[in-house]
Structure formats: structure tokens, C-alpha cells
Scaffold this motif. Structure first.
Motif, mmCIF file in Angstrom:
data_model
loop_
_atom_site.group_PDB
_atom_site.id
_atom_site.type_symbol
_atom_site.label_atom_id
_atom_site.label_comp_id
_atom_site.label_asym_id
_atom_site.label_seq_id
_atom_site.Cartn_x
_atom_site.Cartn_y
_atom_site.Cartn_z
ATOM 1 N N SER A 188 -59.772 -9.556 -4.291
ATOM 2 C CA SER A 188 -58.967 -9.408 -3.080
ATOM 3 C C SER A 188 -58.102 -10.649 -2.856
ATOM 4 C CB SER A 188 -59.881 -9.201 -1.868
ATOM 5 O OG SER A 188 -59.159 -9.302 -0.654
ATOM 6 N N LYS A 193 -61.401 -13.287 8.213
ATOM 7 C CA LYS A 193 -60.392 -12.365 8.733
ATOM 8 C C LYS A 193 -61.026 -11.297 9.627
ATOM 9 C CE LYS A 193 -56.786 -13.914 6.330
ATOM 10 N NZ LYS A 193 -55.530 -14.394 6.951
ATOM 11 N N ILE A 198 -60.886 -7.191 10.132
ATOM 12 C CA ILE A 198 -60.594 -6.049 9.256
ATOM 13 C C ILE A 198 -60.632 -4.782 10.087
ATOM 14 C CG2 ILE A 198 -61.301 -4.765 7.202
ATOM 15 C CD1 ILE A 198 -62.809 -7.318 6.307
ATOM 16 N N ILE A 244 -58.979 0.927 5.005
ATOM 17 C CA ILE A 244 -58.645 -0.404 5.516
ATOM 18 C C ILE A 244 -57.146 -0.424 5.815
ATOM 19 C CG2 ILE A 244 -58.581 -2.868 5.017
ATOM 20 C CD1 ILE A 244 -60.912 -2.395 3.048
ATOM 21 N N THR A 245 -56.798 -0.555 7.092
ATOM 22 C CA THR A 245 -55.382 -0.499 7.478
ATOM 23 C C THR A 245 -54.803 -1.870 7.807
ATOM 24 O OG1 THR A 245 -55.977 -0.052 9.783
ATOM 25 C CG2 THR A 245 -55.605 1.849 8.338
ATOM 26 N N LYS A 246 -55.655 -2.815 8.239
ATOM 27 C CA LYS A 246 -55.166 -4.158 8.549
ATOM 28 C C LYS A 246 -56.220 -5.195 8.178
ATOM 29 C CE LYS A 246 -52.204 -3.111 12.577
ATOM 30 N NZ LYS A 246 -52.004 -3.400 14.028
ATOM 31 N N ILE A 247 -55.749 -6.327 7.640
ATOM 32 C CA ILE A 247 -56.591 -7.505 7.449
ATOM 33 C C ILE A 247 -55.771 -8.692 7.940
ATOM 34 C CG2 ILE A 247 -57.853 -8.957 5.819
ATOM 35 C CD1 ILE A 247 -58.139 -6.574 3.979
ATOM 36 N N GLU A 248 -56.169 -9.231 9.089
ATOM 37 C CA GLU A 248 -55.384 -10.292 9.716
ATOM 38 C C GLU A 248 -56.311 -11.332 10.337
ATOM 39 O OE1 GLU A 248 -52.761 -8.417 12.489
ATOM 40 O OE2 GLU A 248 -51.712 -7.234 10.941
ATOM 41 N N THR A 296 -58.848 -4.696 0.410
ATOM 42 C CA THR A 296 -57.403 -4.846 0.489
ATOM 43 C C THR A 296 -56.846 -3.712 1.334
ATOM 44 O OG1 THR A 296 -57.436 -5.741 -1.763
ATOM 45 C CG2 THR A 296 -55.292 -5.141 -0.879
ATOM 46 N N THR A 297 -55.788 -3.958 2.052
ATOM 47 C CA THR A 297 -55.187 -2.914 2.891
ATOM 48 C C THR A 297 -54.763 -1.718 2.037
ATOM 49 O OG1 THR A 297 -53.062 -4.063 2.732
ATOM 50 C CG2 THR A 297 -54.401 -4.488 4.685
ATOM 51 N N GLY A 298 -55.018 -0.534 2.574
ATOM 52 C CA GLY A 298 -54.695 0.704 1.882
ATOM 53 C C GLY A 298 -55.836 1.273 1.077
#
Length: 441
Positions: free
Chosen positions: A37, A44, A46, A53-57, A387-389
Motif C-alpha cells: 500500500s 490514517k 479509512i 475502501i473509498t477514502k484514506i486520509e 488502497t482506495t477502490g
């Protein structure tokens, strides 16, 4: 009033954990341990929506319809995969059912398990494989059958390998039984190449092992226990590797236990042979010094070896020779364990104690690699990444919490654990898999 399932959480309680079906799950302040990743070793938030998984910020604001996951020192990785788990069903439900076994696996941090064929009847045909996969539908933890290599696991006649693969089997092996007939091993490796099949061969020369019940050495001599020499394992491995060199194909050697076994497999890999191997958690941590009280929970197959073997196995992981760490979870009911050591059946459960035991002797990076990426690649499963997506397939844990493992930590039907009253480092919080969030209370 309109019923909106996206705003609903369904909670089921069973042995002190809960399953939540929620459309939106927000994991807060989690340290990501995933070499594949771009967020590896970063802390982060999640966001998971409909299992994706739509966002990791750094910070994702919470909303009222989110299920929030917060835990002390929360770490996450790709979902753990255990390549050697035994449940009793069908035939030995008193040891463990598929339902309870998969719930225990989820509570222990595993999003997938490969289940051995040591049932009654043996999983040696496509109908039996289909029974397992159908019985395991709907659980958070995915079940993958390891079908028997030979009919009834008797080592006499090859089972219908291709048909069983088509029904869902991911590998073929007779659990804890070596392939005695070298020609049968040769034919199996040749035949399995037609469909890229993975053949397992348990490392034990029965003629050398005889009726031994403990590692041959100082402790077995002192205690008057019949010994199983390391040679019994190493001779079988050497024979299998020579056959593999002749035939080609893919060979997996489960639960090695000696220093020389590591060397043999290391040399075979240098030759370019497609060979992989695993080690059980108890062989990485425990030695035959445990046998002095004749506690049958320490009676395993292979037997517990020496401290030198433990160190060599640990080094084998760090060097990349050993590919997989497994719990080798093998439930045995009390009537076969609460007997004299010589009469007791081999086996220890290992799902609940797995992380706490291994985390005390290996780095977290070595642990994660050998329980996520490597085993999935070897057994032909899709690898995952945080990972996003991507589909969410995640294990939650705290690598630093210390505690004593006791019977209250055991949720398996059988209680035959070799780790009772042992010091542990690392606690599992749960998993997110198959669009289900499972958290330990």
C-alpha cells in the motif's frame, strides 16, 4: 416511515464479540501495515462504503450514519490467511463445527482459512468439497478447502484432484500423513501440473519415526519418552525434493520443525524448484523443555523440538526461506487429551493465541508478510491491498498489548491449547471482511 438499510446496524452477540452489518464504516487513526500500500506505516482514517475502501486520509469527518472503529494503538493490515486449520465438521462436530470455527477465526484476526481434509468422511471428492464451501457461506471469514491427495487419505490411490479443484479446493494433501509411496508422489506432481495444482506432503518418514511421541534428544531420554529423530522429517523432505526436481510442479511442505529442514528447502529454492513451506506458531515459540510435566497439550506432530531449532526456524522466516506461518489449529476433544501423554492424540488449537505468541518472537513486518501476501500467492488466491477502490479485507490489532493467555481467551469448542498461562504480546481487535465488521468487545 421509509426503511433505509444504509442507516441500520444489526448486532449479533456471541462469546463476547459482535458482528455489525453497516453500509458505512469509518476506521479512525489506524497505523497501516501493508508493504503493497502507498500508505504503509502511516496513521490514517479509512472510510469503507458498501465493503469498498473509498477514502484514506489524515482526517475524515464522522457522520451520523457511520459505524466508527476506534481502539487503543490501532493497527491494520490486509486480512490474515491461515493455511492450516482443522475443524471437526463433518463427523467430529464435538471438536469444532464450521460455524463456531469460522467465528473463532474472525475473532482471532483471520479473514480467510484453509481447512484440512481430516474429517469423517475425509474430504476426498467434489461433493465433500462442495459441502464445506456451501456450509461456510455468509461468514466474514472465507473458508478454502484443502482436499485430500489420496482417497480416504490412505496413501494408496490418488483422489479426483481436478474435479475437486473445480469445486473449490485450493490444494491437495493428506493432513499429518506423509506420502509413503514415492511413485504416487511422482504421479501426483506430474498430474497436478495440468491444472496448476498445489500438492502438499507432510514431512515425516514413518519408518524412522516409528511409534515415537517426542523429539529424540536429552529431554525424551530423561523423561522416558520414545523419540522421533529430526532425521524422520529431513529424510522425507529430501526424498520429496528429489522427486520434485525430477517431475517439476508445485510442492508445499507444511509445518517443518527442524534446522536442517530449513537448509534443505533453502538449497532447493536456489535450484529454482517451486517449493514452499510453512511453520506452525508453536514450533517458533515452544521447545521440548515444556514436556517435563507430561501435559498432553504439548504433544504435537511434528513434536516440539529444541531451542536451536526454534532459532533456526525464526531465522528461516527472516531470510525468506520459510514462506508461511500457520496456527496449525487442531481441536481435540477432552477425552483424547485428558489421558496419559503416551495415549493422547497429537494437536493443539492455535487461532486465538496465534498473534500474541508470534508477535513476541518476530518483527511485525515479517509476521504480516508471512500471513498475508505470501500465503495468498502460494495458494493461488487474490492478494489484497489497503488502497482506495479496493475491497476491504482488513485485520485489526494492537502489537504492543501484553497479557497472560488463559482459558478465558479460548473460544474454540476444544480447549487443547499449548499456550495456556503463557505471556503474550499483541491483541487482536477483529476484522472487516465480506462487508461485515466483527469487533471483539
Amino acid at each position: 416511515m421509509v426503511f433505509n438499510p444504509s442507516n441500520c446496524i444489526f448486532v449479533f452477540r456471541n462469546f463476547d464479540f459482535k458482528i455489525l452489518y453497516a453500509m458505512n464504516t469509518l476506521i479512525k487513526s489506524a497505523t497501516i501495515i501493508d508493504p503493497s500500500s502507498p500508505f504503509h506505516q502511516q496513521k490514517k482514517d479509512i472510510l469503507i462504503v458498501d465493503g469498498i475502501i473509498t477514502k484514506i486520509e489524515d482526517l475524515i469527518p464522522s457522520q451520523k450514519d457511520f459505524t466508527i472503529v476506534t481502539r487503543e494503538n490501532l493497527h491494520v493490515s490486509c486480512g490474515w490467511f491461515d493455511t492450516s486449520v482443522s475443524f471437526g465438521e463433518p463427523g467430529y462436530e464435538e471438536r469444532e463445527t464450521i460455524k463456531n470455527g469460522l467465528e473463532v477465526a474472525a475473532k482471532s484476526g483471520f479473514t480467510a482459512v484453509a481447512v484440512n481434509a481430516n474429517t469423517n468422511p475425509v474430504i476426498d471428492n467434489k461433493a465433500a468439497v462442495a459441502f464445506l464451501t456451501n456450509k461456510a457461506q455468509g461468514f466474514a471469514t472465507k473458508l478454502y478447502p484443502i482436499a485430500a491427495l489420496t482417497k480416504d487419505s490412505e496413501g494408496k490411490e490418488m483422489a479426483e484432484l481436478f474435479d475437486m479443484q473445480q469445486s473449490g479446493a485450493i490444494a491437495f494433501g493428506d493432513y499429518k500423513k506423509p506420502v509413503v509411496n514415492e511413485n504416487l508422489m511422482k504421479i501426483s506432481l506430474l498430474y497436478a501440473q495440468n491444472f496448476n495444482g498445489l500438492v502438499l506432503s507432510f514431512p515425516k518418514n514413518q519408518s524412522i519415526a516409528g511409534d515415537g511421541i517426542a523429539n529424540e534428544g536429552i529431554n525424551s531420554t530423561k523423561l522416558g519418552l520414545k523419540g522421533i529423530p529430526a532425521l524422520a522429517e529431513e529424510l522425507q523432505i529430501a526424498s520429496n525434493l528429489l522427486i520434485l526436481e525430477y517431475t517439476g510442479g508445485k510442492l508445499h511442505i507444511p509445518t517443518i520443525s527442524t534446522a536442517k529442514s530449513v537448509t534443505l528447502i533453502k538449497d532447493a529454492k536456489k535450484k529454482g524448484l517451486q517449493v514452499s513451506c510453512s511453520v506452525a506458531a508453536h514450533h517458533l515459540v515452544l521447545t521440548d523443555d515444556e514436556l517435563h510435566e507430561f501435559d498432553s497439550n504439548y504433544k504435537t506432530n511434528p513434536p516440539l523440538r529444541t531451542k536451536a531449532d526454534c532459532k533456526a526456524l525464526q531465522k528461516g522466516i527472516t531470510m525468506g526461506v520459510i514462506d508461511i506461518i500457520t496456527s496449525d489449529h487442531n481441536p481435540i476433544d477432552i477425552e483424547y487429551k485428558k489421558v496419559e501423554f503416551s495415549e493422547a492424540k497429537n494437536g493443539t488449537i492455535g487461532l486465538e493465541s496465534f498473534f500474541g505468541a508470534i508477535n513476541s518472537v518476530l518483527s511485525i513486518s515479517d509476521f504480516i508478510e508471512n500471513i498475508t501476501l505470501k500465503p495468498r500467492a502460494i495458494f493461488g488466491l487474490e492478494t489484497t491491498s489497503i488502497t482506495t477502490g479496493n475491497k476491504a479485507d482488513i485485520s485489526f490489532f494492537n502489537p504492543e498489548e501484553k497479557y497472560i493467555f488463559t482459558k478465558k481467551n479460548i473460544f474454540s469448542t476444544s480447549k487443547n491449547s499449548a499456550f495456556i498461562n503463557k505471556k503474550m504480546t499483541g491483541k487482536v481487535y477483529g476484522i472487516f471482511s465480506n462487508n461485515q465488521l466483527i469487533l471483539n468487545s
